[in-house]
Every structure is written in C-alpha cells, then in structure tokens.
Design an enzyme around this catalytic site. Sequence first.
Site, mmCIF file in Angstrom:
data_model
loop_
_atom_site.group_PDB
_atom_site.id
_atom_site.type_symbol
_atom_site.label_atom_id
_atom_site.label_comp_id
_atom_site.label_asym_id
_atom_site.label_seq_id
_atom_site.Cartn_x
_atom_site.Cartn_y
_atom_site.Cartn_z
ATOM 1 N N ARG A 119 -8.112 -24.964 4.196
ATOM 2 C CA ARG A 119 -9.354 -24.730 3.455
ATOM 3 C C ARG A 119 -9.477 -23.264 3.093
ATOM 4 O O ARG A 119 -8.877 -22.415 3.690
ATOM 5 C CB ARG A 119 -10.562 -25.162 4.295
ATOM 6 C CG ARG A 119 -10.682 -26.681 4.394
ATOM 7 C CD ARG A 119 -11.881 -27.092 5.212
ATOM 8 N NE ARG A 119 -13.119 -26.639 4.606
ATOM 9 C CZ ARG A 119 -14.064 -25.954 5.264
ATOM 10 N NH1 ARG A 119 -13.897 -25.643 6.528
ATOM 11 N NH2 ARG A 119 -15.162 -25.594 4.653
ATOM 12 N N LYS A 184 -8.831 -25.261 17.821
ATOM 13 C CA LYS A 184 -8.638 -26.172 16.685
ATOM 14 C C LYS A 184 -7.469 -27.135 16.919
ATOM 15 O O LYS A 184 -6.361 -26.730 17.224
ATOM 16 C CB LYS A 184 -8.391 -25.357 15.424
ATOM 17 C CG LYS A 184 -8.311 -26.214 14.169
ATOM 18 C CD LYS A 184 -8.905 -25.521 12.990
ATOM 19 C CE LYS A 184 -8.576 -26.242 11.705
ATOM 20 N NZ LYS A 184 -9.260 -25.698 10.561
ATOM 21 N N ARG A 322 -19.970 -20.045 12.872
ATOM 22 C CA ARG A 322 -19.358 -19.731 14.173
ATOM 23 C C ARG A 322 -20.436 -19.748 15.253
ATOM 24 O O ARG A 322 -21.627 -19.669 14.954
ATOM 25 C CB ARG A 322 -18.648 -18.391 14.119
ATOM 26 C CG ARG A 322 -19.565 -17.210 13.858
ATOM 27 C CD ARG A 322 -18.828 -15.922 14.025
ATOM 28 N NE ARG A 322 -17.892 -15.742 12.919
ATOM 29 C CZ ARG A 322 -17.371 -14.561 12.625
ATOM 30 N NH1 ARG A 322 -17.647 -13.499 13.336
ATOM 31 N NH2 ARG A 322 -16.565 -14.427 11.598
HETATM 32 C C1 BTN Z 1 -8.085 -26.705 7.262
HETATM 33 O O1 BTN Z 1 -7.907 -25.566 6.818
HETATM 34 O O2 BTN Z 1 -8.700 -26.900 8.312
HETATM 35 C C2 BTN Z 1 -7.566 -27.904 6.502
HETATM 36 C C3 BTN Z 1 -6.125 -28.160 6.791
HETATM 37 C C4 BTN Z 1 -5.557 -29.349 6.049
HETATM 38 C C5 BTN Z 1 -4.061 -29.478 6.222
HETATM 39 C C6 BTN Z 1 -3.536 -30.749 5.652
HETATM 40 S S1 BTN Z 1 -1.865 -31.081 6.135
HETATM 41 C C7 BTN Z 1 -1.781 -32.389 5.012
HETATM 42 C C8 BTN Z 1 -2.486 -31.946 3.748
HETATM 43 N N1 BTN Z 1 -1.598 -31.212 2.891
HETATM 44 C C9 BTN Z 1 -1.941 -29.938 2.774
HETATM 45 O O3 BTN Z 1 -1.327 -29.091 2.100
HETATM 46 N N2 BTN Z 1 -3.042 -29.686 3.477
HETATM 47 C C10 BTN Z 1 -3.531 -30.880 4.143
#
Ligand code: BTN
Length: 325
Positions: A119, A184, A322
């Site tokens: 994100r 996380k 946070r």
């Molecule tokens: C975050 O930042 O918390 C979200 C992470 C999301 C990762 C997943 S892995 C599968 C899908 N493909 C990606 O490139 N991102 C999501």
Amino acid sequence: MSNNILSQIFNQIAAGEFISGEEIGQVLGVSRSAVSQNIKKLQSMGLDIYRVTGKGYKLAQSIKLLDSEKLLQNDGIENCNVLFAVDSTNTFLLNKIKSGCIQEGEVAVAECQLAGKGRRGRQWQSPIGSHIYFSKYVSLEDGLSAASALSLAVGVAVAKTCQRFSNERVQLKWPNDVLVNGEKLAGVLVEAEGQSDGRCHLVVGIGINVSMPDLTASAIEQAWTDLYKLNGNQPVDRNQVIKLLNEELEKVIAIYKSERLSNLYNDWNQLNAFKNLPIELRSTSTVNKGNCIGIDDTGALLYNDIESNKVKKVFGGEISLRRAT
Ligand code: BTN
C-alpha cells in the site's frame, strides 16, 4: 535466463537435500556454469541456499512447493493461475482484465514476485518459495464507491484464515493490516482497473508472511511475524492456507456483494487491534489524537477526538494510524 530453467532448478532443490551442480546440469541438459548462474539468480530472488565443496547445493530449509494440481482439482479453486515468478500477481490479473479474458473469482498465486506492491506505493518483499502472494478478481456493480470498503471485508477473511494456523490472537489494524501482538503478519492491496462508474473491476491482493528468510527479514523496517512462528515453529503448507483463504474470501465477498458491510463491520470490530486504545491519525497536513472506537457500516473509522471531545470519523485514503503512547 529462462524462467523455465530457473523453476526446474528450484523444483529440484526444494526438497532440501544436497544436490551437485553436475547432477542438476545433467537432468536439465545444461552446463555447470549455467547451473551456477541460475543459482545466483535464485539467490537474488531471496532463496536461502548454500554450497559445500564436494557435496553441492542445499537449501537452508526445505520448501513445500505450490501445487497447482492440488489447488485446482482437489481443493476446487475453479480458476487458479499458479505462477513461478511474476512481477506482481495483482498486475498479472489487472492485465487479464484489460485483455478481457478473466473469470469472476479468478485467482493468481506465485512462488515469487519480482516487483511486489504494498500500500501507499511501498514495495512488498516477496522472496521465492517463502510466503503467500495471492490475488483474486472481483467485479462489483455501483462503481468505485462500492469498492472502497471491500478491503475491510477482505481483512476479516484474511484474519480468520490466519487464525487457523496461529496459537496467538490475530487482529486487524484499520483499514486492513493483519497483526499479531502489533507485528505485521499480512497485508491487503485492492486495485481497480477501468471506469469509475458502472461495473468496476477489482483485484484483491493479499500477502501473508509464512516463513521469513533471514536475508529478507533484515530488509523489512517494520515489526513483522510469520505463520511458522505463530504455529509453534512448525512448517505451514502454503497450499492449505491458500485453499482456506479462497474459501473465506468467497464467503465474505458474497456477503459484501449482497449487503456491503451491514453485518461484516461487527466482525471487523471484534478483530480491531486498537479497540479503546489511544491512537494517532496522521495525514500529510494534520495529526489527530483520540481513543479508537471501531468502524461503522460504511467502513469509516470512529474515534473519540481528544481535542474536541467529540466522536469523529475518518475515511480511507492517505491517513496513517498508529498506537499513541
Ligand atoms: C500492504 O502494504 O500491506 C499490502 C501488501 C499486499 C501484498 C500483496 S502480495 C500479492 C499482491 N500482489 C502485489 O503486488 N501486492 C499484493
């Protein structure tokens, strides 16, 4: 360097036994130097592998591979693309939407992402054979307005799935970080393709930490955990997690399609990691402090604002949450 040779070498060494460069080369019909170059490439993709003179290559830990037969047939994910290395499973499905050849509910999973997306434009560490990189196509009526709260519903499905493998309590941090004891475990990234009104086409991307390699761990800035640790340092089969995750998602998405968050917001609030705790909400220009209440049925976060002593609401977007000290 072909993905095909890389994936074949990966498959050969996954069991975690010593195997010599010569043996690998013979099976694949390539030279030892080609094997050694491919091994280096696999290392750059996050593979924790070492070499002992006279014995050959060995993985630090054996890997149970993604099993396309198991995922497609026995476990019934109707449309599942099981990939070896891909830039991002989200981008893979977004491209399929663009080309018009995608089925509702279609899934993509990969052993490795070369450009995994997190994100807020962050990178998502995606070492080979270690974690779950999962994306699913969802189309919704009512345009993008209906899409905004979907990621909260998805968070509930991810947390419930992870709980099946965790001895400790899995919780959610608004909007959809999956945490255990503040560390996380998983994240959700929903991306849209196409128009903003009418039917909207979404890719729900989910990353779950299953077994973090040491090399990757040192590149991650925030506190993290993985299912291996939470399962009492016992290996977790990614195929099983993917099967259960897809089942939970199918349930939650069906509910979301028919009634949005009318009931799901209660499930989310049960999982809220910051319930009744002091929080800080930061946007680019403001910092607000208060006590966290939970979400409402639109997906907004409610909190008791310290300054005004009133209940305030924030919606998604560029706000970071946070725990306040
Ligand atoms: C975050 O930042 O918390 C979200 C992470 C999301 C990762 C997943 S892995 C599968 C899908 N493909 C990606 O490139 N991102 C999501």
